[in-house]
Design an enzyme around this catalytic site. Structure first.
Site, PDB file in Angstrom:
ATOM      1  CB  SER A 138       1.958  -2.802   5.382  1.00  0.00           C
ATOM      2  OG  SER A 138       0.516  -2.159   4.675  1.00  0.00           O
ATOM      3  CG  ASP A 259       1.055   5.123   3.501  1.00  0.00           C
ATOM      4  OD1 ASP A 259      -0.019   4.697   3.025  1.00  0.00           O
ATOM      5  OD2 ASP A 259       2.021   4.593   4.116  1.00  0.00           O
ATOM      6  CG  HIS A 289       1.605   1.523   2.020  1.00  0.00           C
ATOM      7  ND1 HIS A 289       1.304   1.873   3.409  1.00  0.00           N
ATOM      8  CD2 HIS A 289       1.129   0.082   1.918  1.00  0.00           C
ATOM      9  CE1 HIS A 289       1.229   0.720   4.002  1.00  0.00           C
ATOM     10  NE2 HIS A 289       1.183  -0.459   3.067  1.00  0.00           N
TER      11      HIS A 289
END
Length: 323
Positions: A138, A259, A289
């Protein structure tokens, strides 16, 4: 211990089992320490395989608001059980590291601080001759890319990105008006926790039981994003996109097509624009995600299997033949 004397929230995601006992049950040795840098102390962890020779070292960076403990360490443990020495550091402003909570006003500095620890381990006597990989999840993917761009190209054997933040989805972008108005305060508002959070956690985690576990992490940041953090993330994403042409290391980038926090376009653009001759992309249909921490186990295991195949193959391809 009786239930009456147990704290309401278990001290670890797995419950009340003592840490050393848990890590041993997973086949790893865990150590925790602090690493001094000019920008403050970093909380660091290592995960070493208990009963096998180390094939390579991997340096892991968590996402926004998270830390290297709680569920993120499941990724660290997985890699360690495959024969990798794993090192992880809480980013500045996160977890048990120094810094204002979740303030990322200078991502170059944040990345360089973690990089100083990672390079310290990477160039140590034990690991200097083994392959070495950077891993970022991320927003940690953006930090990892900055670390790579701050390093000599030969420092890292390869890069692994899990749902990296290189492109901010339209509905997650900070309001230009908000940033402009706060900008009129000449930096005074930079640390204010006053930006909309767009319910990021709910968009990241598919498995509701895992969402409860993640939400119970006592070190997770739950405040609103800070003005300077959102301004800087927008800048860094553009900077990274402008520098994809400098990525020559082998890499694997993975993303879920559903996502809602970081665009799958992040991985697609990196794959299309990076000149690396050894590059791989995996897109997982319908996954959210948080591919490893937040998907049902059967999905998370698919992602981990793909990562294992990729890194094992690169160690075989690029590593010394006598490790």
């Amino acid at each position: 211990m009786s239930s009456e004397t147990q704290p309401e929230t278990p001290p670890n995601f797995w419950g009340y089992m003592p840490e050393e006992e848990y890590y041993t049950s997973q086949g790893v040795k865990n150590t925790k320490s602090y690493f001094d840098t000019p920008n403050g102390k970093l909380f660091t962890q290592s995960f070493l395989p208990l009963d096998q020779q180390v094939k390579a070292s991997v340096y892991m960076t968590h996402g926004y608001g998270s830390d290297t403990g709680w569920l993120f360490q499941k990724i660290c443990i997985s890699f360690s059980t495959w024969g990798y020495a794993v090192f992880a550091a809480d980013l500045l402003g996160h977890g048990r590291s120094d810094g204002l909570r979740c303030y990322l006003g200078d991502m170059e500095k944040v990345a360089a601080t973690s990089l100083s620890f990672f390079k310290h381990m990477r160039h140590s006597e034990v690991y200097k001759d083994l392959p070495a990989f950077l891993f970022g999840e991320s927003m940690g993917g953006a930090a990892t890319m900055l670390m790579y761009l701050q390093s000599e190209p030969t420092t890292w054997t390869g890069l692994i990105f899990s749902a990296p933040l290189f492109v901010i989805p339209e509905n997650m972008k900070p309001s230009k008006l908000h940033l402009f108005m706060y900008g009129l305060l000449f930096g005074l508002a930079d640390t204010w926790a006053s930006m909309p959070d767009n319910k990021m956690v709910g968009k990241a985690i598919k498995d509701q039981e895992k969402l409860k576990i993640i939400a119970s992490n006592p070190r997770r940041y739950t405040g609103k994003p800070r003005v300077g953090t959102m301004r800087e993330l927008a800048r860094v994403c553009q900077y990274i996109q402008d520098n994809f042409s400098k990525v020559t290391a082998p890499f694997l980038t993975v993303h879920g097509t559903a996502d809602g926090v970081t665009c799958p376009t992040s991985s697609q653009l990196l794959y299309e624009k990076a000149p690396s001759v050894d590059k791989s992309i995996k897109l997982y249909d319908g996954m959210y995600h948080s591919l490893i921490q937040g998907e049902p186990d059967e999905n998370a295991n698919i992602v981990l299997r793909d990562m294992r195949e990729w890194i094992d193959e690169r160690v075989e391809r690029y590593g010394p033949k006598n490790y």
